[in-house]
Design a protein around this motif. Structure first.
Motif, PDB file in Angstrom:
ATOM      1  N   TYR A   1      81.768  16.442  88.699  1.00 54.80           N
ATOM      2  CA  TYR A   1      80.862  15.405  89.005  1.00 54.80           C
ATOM      3  C   TYR A   1      79.543  15.685  88.085  1.00 54.80           C
ATOM      4  O   TYR A   1      79.369  16.924  87.928  1.00 54.80           O
ATOM      5  N   ALA A   2      79.081  14.698  87.182  1.00 49.38           N
ATOM      6  CA  ALA A   2      77.998  14.802  86.489  1.00 49.38           C
ATOM      7  C   ALA A   2      76.919  13.957  87.171  1.00 49.38           C
ATOM      8  O   ALA A   2      77.226  12.520  86.923  1.00 49.38           O
ATOM      9  N   GLY A   3      75.663  14.136  87.823  1.00 50.30           N
ATOM     10  CA  GLY A   3      74.789  13.134  88.176  1.00 50.30           C
ATOM     11  C   GLY A   3      73.653  13.103  87.456  1.00 50.30           C
ATOM     12  O   GLY A   3      73.669  13.289  86.139  1.00 50.30           O
ATOM     13  N   HIS A   4      72.545  12.622  87.863  1.00 53.44           N
ATOM     14  CA  HIS A   4      71.187  12.177  87.053  1.00 53.44           C
ATOM     15  C   HIS A   4      70.734  13.669  86.630  1.00 53.44           C
ATOM     16  O   HIS A   4      70.069  13.744  85.535  1.00 53.44           O
TER      17      HIS A   4
ATOM     18  N   ARG B   1      78.836  20.067  79.538  1.00 53.79           N
ATOM     19  CA  ARG B   1      79.565  20.958  80.503  1.00 53.79           C
ATOM     20  C   ARG B   1      80.848  20.281  81.058  1.00 53.79           C
ATOM     21  O   ARG B   1      81.865  21.034  81.281  1.00 53.79           O
ATOM     22  N   LEU B   2      81.207  19.017  80.751  1.00 56.45           N
ATOM     23  CA  LEU B   2      82.318  18.455  81.199  1.00 56.45           C
ATOM     24  C   LEU B   2      83.652  18.983  80.403  1.00 56.45           C
ATOM     25  O   LEU B   2      84.738  19.185  81.036  1.00 56.45           O
TER      26      LEU B   2
ATOM     27  N   GLY C   1      83.767  14.654  96.502  1.00 60.22           N
ATOM     28  CA  GLY C   1      83.828  15.325  97.591  1.00 60.22           C
ATOM     29  C   GLY C   1      82.676  16.194  97.863  1.00 60.22           C
ATOM     30  O   GLY C   1      82.475  17.136  98.732  1.00 60.22           O
ATOM     31  N   LEU C   2      81.237  15.390  97.604  1.00 55.14           N
ATOM     32  CA  LEU C   2      80.056  16.236  97.750  1.00 55.14           C
ATOM     33  C   LEU C   2      79.482  15.510  99.196  1.00 55.14           C
ATOM     34  O   LEU C   2      78.674  16.281  99.667  1.00 55.14           O
TER      35      LEU C   2
ATOM     36  N   LEU D   1      83.640  12.201  87.297  1.00 53.40           N
ATOM     37  CA  LEU D   1      82.804  11.260  87.950  1.00 53.40           C
ATOM     38  C   LEU D   1      81.657  11.361  87.493  1.00 53.40           C
ATOM     39  O   LEU D   1      80.947  12.376  87.525  1.00 53.40           O
ATOM     40  N   LEU D   2      81.013  10.296  86.926  1.00 52.78           N
ATOM     41  CA  LEU D   2      79.779  10.243  86.087  1.00 52.78           C
ATOM     42  C   LEU D   2      78.881   9.218  86.665  1.00 52.78           C
ATOM     43  O   LEU D   2      79.204   7.933  86.418  1.00 52.78           O
TER      44      LEU D   2
END
Length: 205
Positions: free
Chosen positions: A68-71, A129-130, A50-51, A139-140
């Motif tokens: 969500y966990a991104g870079h 954090r997850l 949803g970003l 969502l990784l």
């Protein structure tokens, strides 16, 4: 809580990169996205989270069920590991900070400022954090970057525990996590067709 994509088309910089993506991920299941760099995996994950809005189609899942966990690790360098996790627990409405520290073997680093940690330790803290988020759908994007083999195994155990508790996960990764139960989806078949160019445009390429 299921996550569904229906005839989803996603774009990067206004240009379509994937189209027609359709799947349903039920609780207790994991999906691994495969494809070369630049193929659209990150764009797809960000849209699922949803970003960013899709070009076409829709994503079905309550926003409050997704994380969500991104870079980026999403941690504050001046705060300790415990303070970082407490901060995120407050943001997400509560979570077990002790369980998060234990899952990634950070108890001995709980009072260390994040800025004094190694890259791998920061990554473990970011992934912890997850757990304090308490959300069902993870969502990784390349979650094991900077992790050594033991830390990658910690992450895989954490994902398995999340699935066993009824959660789900979509992960873009080139690493074999040993999650044999996970489904794999190659994004290549969903590559968007190149937009047709008129003769005027071609003269300047």
């Amino acid at each position: 809580m299921s996550l569904s994509a229906h005839d989803l088309s996603v774009s990067r910089g206004g240009i379509a990169v994937l189209e027609g993506v359709t799947f349903t991920l039920d609780p207790g299941r994991a999906l691994i996205l495969r494809g070369p760099n630049g193929s659209g995996k990150t764009t797809l994950l960000r849209t699922l989270a949803g970003l960013q809005p899709p070009l076409r189609g829709r994503v079905q899942a309550p926003p409050e069920a997704r994380v969500y966990a991104g870079h980026a690790d999403g941690i504050k360098a001046a705060l300790t590991a415990r303070e970082n996790l407490s901060f995120w627990a407050d943001i997400f409405g509560g979570g077990d900070v002790h369980a998060a520290l234990a899952a990634f073997e950070l108890e001995g680093l709980a009072e260390r400022p994040a800025g004094a940690m190694s890259a791998g330790q920061k990554r473990r803290l970011g992934l912890a954090r997850l757990i304090v988020a308490g959300r069902e759908i993870w969502l990784l994007d390349e979650p094991t970057v900077s992790l050594d083999a033991p830390a990658t195994a910690m992450f895989a155990r954490t994902v398995r525990a999340h699935l066993a508790a009824g959660g789900s996960a979509v992960m873009a990764t080139h690493i074999d996590l040993g999650l044999d139960e996970a489904e794999v989806m190659d994004v290549a078949p969903f590559k968007a067709r190149a937009a047709a160019l008129d003769g005027f445009d071609e003269a300047f390429l």
